[in-house]
Design an enzyme around this catalytic site. Sequence first.
Site, PDB file in Angstrom:
ATOM      1  CG  ASN A 261      -2.043   0.761   1.713  1.00 31.04           C
ATOM      2  OD1 ASN A 261      -1.657   2.209   1.081  1.00 31.04           O
ATOM      3  ND2 ASN A 261      -3.399   0.857   1.517  1.00 31.04           N
TER       4      ASN A 261
ATOM      5  CG  HIS B  89       1.574   5.549   4.478  1.00 29.79           C
ATOM      6  ND1 HIS B  89       0.239   6.446   5.845  1.00 29.79           N
ATOM      7  CD2 HIS B  89       1.416   4.827   5.500  1.00 29.79           C
ATOM      8  CE1 HIS B  89       0.421   5.516   6.744  1.00 29.79           C
ATOM      9  NE2 HIS B  89       0.547   4.649   6.529  1.00 29.79           N
TER      10      HIS B  89
ATOM     11  CG  HIS C 272      -8.539   4.381   0.783  1.00 29.14           C
ATOM     12  ND1 HIS C 272      -8.398   4.166   1.801  1.00 29.14           N
ATOM     13  CD2 HIS C 272      -9.383   4.598   0.277  1.00 29.14           C
ATOM     14  CE1 HIS C 272     -10.538   4.503   2.576  1.00 29.14           C
ATOM     15  NE2 HIS C 272     -10.469   4.522   1.105  1.00 29.14           N
TER      16      HIS C 272
ATOM     17  NE  ARG D   7      -9.347   8.422   3.602  1.00 28.11           N
ATOM     18  CZ  ARG D   7      -9.775   7.757   4.428  1.00 28.11           C
ATOM     19  NH1 ARG D   7      -8.805   6.438   4.837  1.00 28.11           N
ATOM     20  NH2 ARG D   7     -10.480   7.578   5.680  1.00 28.11           N
TER      21      ARG D   7
ATOM     22  NE  ARG E  94      -7.567  11.402   5.104  1.00 29.87           N
ATOM     23  CZ  ARG E  94      -7.622  10.485   5.945  1.00 29.87           C
ATOM     24  NH1 ARG E  94      -7.857  10.232   6.701  1.00 29.87           N
ATOM     25  NH2 ARG E  94      -9.515  10.998   6.177  1.00 29.87           N
TER      26      ARG E  94
ATOM     27  CD  GLU F 102      -6.837   0.356   0.533  1.00 27.71           C
ATOM     28  OE1 GLU F 102      -7.216   1.024   1.352  1.00 27.71           O
ATOM     29  OE2 GLU F 102      -5.766  -0.546   1.274  1.00 27.71           O
TER      30      GLU F 102
ATOM     31  CB  THR G 150      -9.355   1.834   6.655  1.00 30.28           C
ATOM     32  OG1 THR G 150      -8.882   2.802   5.273  1.00 30.28           O
ATOM     33  CG2 THR G 150     -10.299   0.796   6.131  1.00 30.28           C
TER      34      THR G 150
ATOM     35  CD  GLU H  59      -7.137  -5.959   2.774  1.00 31.23           C
ATOM     36  OE1 GLU H  59      -7.223  -6.026   1.985  1.00 31.23           O
ATOM     37  OE2 GLU H  59      -6.404  -5.557   3.307  1.00 31.23           O
TER      38      GLU H  59
ATOM     39  CG  HIS I 137      -5.844  -2.013  10.410  1.00 34.64           C
ATOM     40  ND1 HIS I 137      -5.779  -1.108   9.701  1.00 34.64           N
ATOM     41  CD2 HIS I 137      -5.390  -2.600  11.722  1.00 34.64           C
ATOM     42  CE1 HIS I 137      -5.693  -0.442  10.954  1.00 34.64           C
ATOM     43  NE2 HIS I 137      -5.751  -0.833  11.858  1.00 34.64           N
TER      44      HIS I 137
END
Length: 244
Positions: A12, A15, A48, A50, A54, A75, A106, A156, A196
Amino acid sequence: MGWPAMPRLGVNIDHVATVRQARRTYEPDPVWAAAEAQLGGADGITFHLREDRRHINDRDARLLKETVTCKLNMEMSINRAIVAIARQLEPDQCTLVPERREELTTEGGLDVVRLARRVRPVVEALRGKGIEVSAFIEPIPDQVQAAADASCDAVELWTGEYAHAKGPRAMRAALKHLDTAIEVGHSRGILVHGGHGLTYTNIKPVAALMGFEEFNIGHSIIARAVFVGLRKAVREMKALIGDD
Ligand code: PXP
């Protein structure tokens, strides 16, 4: 159902975009990060998009679709506008997640039991475009059943209970919940992923549970990449996943 000898690793890269957005500039570029992660052996790239954009934005999503050569996993919430973007983008997989503006990341899974009537048409709309659909859920049998009932290809499992567990007893209980949820998923013929809060120090017991097809890991890999570079960070995580 047989399962792979080694679960796939989806990296992912959100970040990386978060750091970029801290200065509203062009670097570091999550698209570049995706290339580096692939060179380190990533089996998939996860992002993701969003609703509030962001971190990852529409330009990133478009370029990731054009450049990523391994599995691309988007995502997303079940918001109508986001579903329309996903249908246009056509990533290999969409993972449906809950989304709240005030959250840092999340938190917990999508309540597919409660939202069944909204989730089902979204799954149909995405699968209609040939996109595999996964639902990010808590490792609760009813949630797995509801995702299967909604025609999801995969679930998931939220590994947060395990990642945040304090002490060996709580950890064992969390692993048991994951194991049971895997069993339910397989009994319904759907694939099981996990994600996660997974780190270099807690991944091994989860990877040792038989039946996970894929892990999606972000924070820990990107944090390590700051010191050793993304290729090496990915390589190290892959080694831990495969080393049972
Ligand atoms: N899987 C899903 C569905 C997520 O929402 C996230 C967080 O963005 C992850 C995996 C990765 O979590 P972490 O950053 O804690 O590794």
